[in-house]
Design a protein around this motif. Sequence first.
Motif, PDB file in Angstrom:
ATOM      1  N   GLY A  93       1.920  -5.065   4.441  1.00 19.25           N
ATOM      2  CA  GLY A  93       2.291  -5.063   3.034  1.00 19.25           C
ATOM      3  C   GLY A  93       1.121  -5.440   2.133  1.00 19.25           C
ATOM      4  N   ILE A  94       0.370  -6.450   2.543  1.00 17.74           N
ATOM      5  CA  ILE A  94      -0.807  -6.865   1.764  1.00 17.74           C
ATOM      6  C   ILE A  94      -1.838  -5.742   1.733  1.00 17.74           C
ATOM      7  N   HIS A  95      -2.008  -5.059   2.859  1.00  9.84           N
ATOM      8  CA  HIS A  95      -2.965  -3.953   2.914  1.00  9.84           C
ATOM      9  C   HIS A  95      -2.579  -2.852   1.933  1.00  9.84           C
ATOM     10  N   PHE A 186      14.704 -10.904   4.311  1.00 11.62           N
ATOM     11  CA  PHE A 186      14.552 -12.197   4.987  1.00 11.62           C
ATOM     12  C   PHE A 186      13.696 -11.962   6.220  1.00 11.62           C
ATOM     13  N   PRO A 187      12.653 -12.758   6.416  1.00  8.06           N
ATOM     14  CA  PRO A 187      12.328 -14.046   5.790  1.00  8.06           C
ATOM     15  C   PRO A 187      11.273 -13.993   4.690  1.00  8.06           C
ATOM     16  N   LEU A 188      10.798 -12.776   4.316  1.00  4.74           N
ATOM     17  CA  LEU A 188       9.711 -12.668   3.346  1.00  4.74           C
ATOM     18  C   LEU A 188      10.201 -12.483   1.917  1.00  4.74           C
ATOM     19  N   PHE A 189      11.458 -12.814   1.659  1.00  5.01           N
ATOM     20  CA  PHE A 189      12.039 -12.564   0.340  1.00  5.01           C
ATOM     21  C   PHE A 189      11.287 -13.274  -0.782  1.00  5.01           C
ATOM     22  N   PHE A 190      10.710 -14.447  -0.480  1.00  2.00           N
ATOM     23  CA  PHE A 190      10.033 -15.229  -1.521  1.00  2.00           C
ATOM     24  C   PHE A 190       8.756 -14.552  -2.013  1.00  2.00           C
ATOM     25  N   PRO A 193       8.915 -11.085  -5.378  1.00  2.00           N
ATOM     26  CA  PRO A 193       8.521 -11.131  -6.797  1.00  2.00           C
ATOM     27  C   PRO A 193       7.019 -10.965  -7.004  1.00  2.00           C
ATOM     28  N   VAL A 194       6.212 -11.483  -6.082  1.00  2.00           N
ATOM     29  CA  VAL A 194       4.755 -11.344  -6.200  1.00  2.00           C
ATOM     30  C   VAL A 194       4.348  -9.878  -6.079  1.00  2.00           C
ATOM     31  N   GLY A 198       2.834  -7.451  -9.083  1.00  2.00           N
ATOM     32  CA  GLY A 198       1.588  -6.716  -8.911  1.00  2.00           C
ATOM     33  C   GLY A 198       1.774  -5.229  -9.149  1.00  2.00           C
ATOM     34  N   TRP A 199       2.873  -4.686  -8.635  1.00  2.00           N
ATOM     35  CA  TRP A 199       3.150  -3.260  -8.832  1.00  2.00           C
ATOM     36  C   TRP A 199       3.392  -2.965 -10.306  1.00  2.00           C
ATOM     37  N   TRP A 200       4.140  -3.818 -10.983  1.00  2.00           N
ATOM     38  CA  TRP A 200       4.434  -3.614 -12.396  1.00  2.00           C
ATOM     39  C   TRP A 200       3.171  -3.680 -13.248  1.00  2.00           C
TER      40      TRP A 200
END
Length: 253
Positions: A93-95, A186-190, A193-194, A198-200
């Motif tokens: 996802g970060i990539h 879950f578990p990366l739900f937090f 928003p980040v 970034g996409w927005w």
Amino acid sequence: MTVRPPVTQRRAGWLPAVLPAARRLAVASCVGAVLGLLVGGVGGRLFMGLLADLNREDHGVITSDGFPMGEVTLSGTLNLFLIGTVLGVLGAGIHVGLRGLTLGPPWFRWLSTVVGGTVMVGATMVHEDGPDFTLLEPTWAAIGLSLAVPCLFLMVMAPLVDGATREGSWLMCSPAAWVGLAPWVFPLFFLVPVFALGWWLTRRAAAHPDARRVGAWAARGALVAVFIGGAIELGTEIAAIYETIGRGRYLLD
């Protein structure tokens, strides 16, 4: 006076942009999950087993993570596989989120991803506290094998994700790929928003080329600063490990 369209129309206008981005994330997550399981889970277990065989006299010593060295349990193995899978999803996802910031020819972009990611992950994994790196021998093998896990993952993940997320790839066309979003519930739900922010911001900046250019270079500068900080942290921890060994700490236990 400007008349704004109804809310339903504005939402419908965002949907065609959100869905492709969500699909790319889902596809990348599927690739990351498989590689995380294989490299981080299975590969990590093999590397740990190799270190345990080289240090049979230390079997039973509790690691910094709270697990006894040299003991392979079902719960511990499943936990390692789960952590490897989730971290693989996160890495993919970060990539996807940051690959637009890389510069230069393809080989340099790939190298930047591998080196930068390995250093940042290594800065969080390699530490002087506890017996993980100050007790196991040879020390260079313990450090090297720990860094090898993220390095191997990134070496394979970057090209596979880039290929899988191209328009027309079989994963991009498969409805089953949406399952890749499950870890983000879950578990990366937090972190959702980040990623959404970034996409927005990227989408908003697309309408303003100058702002987009400035924002991209600012983000690159921040990544370079983070990389330098991670490299310093990793180097400091490695130096501290050898200093601790030189003083005989842990080796006397």
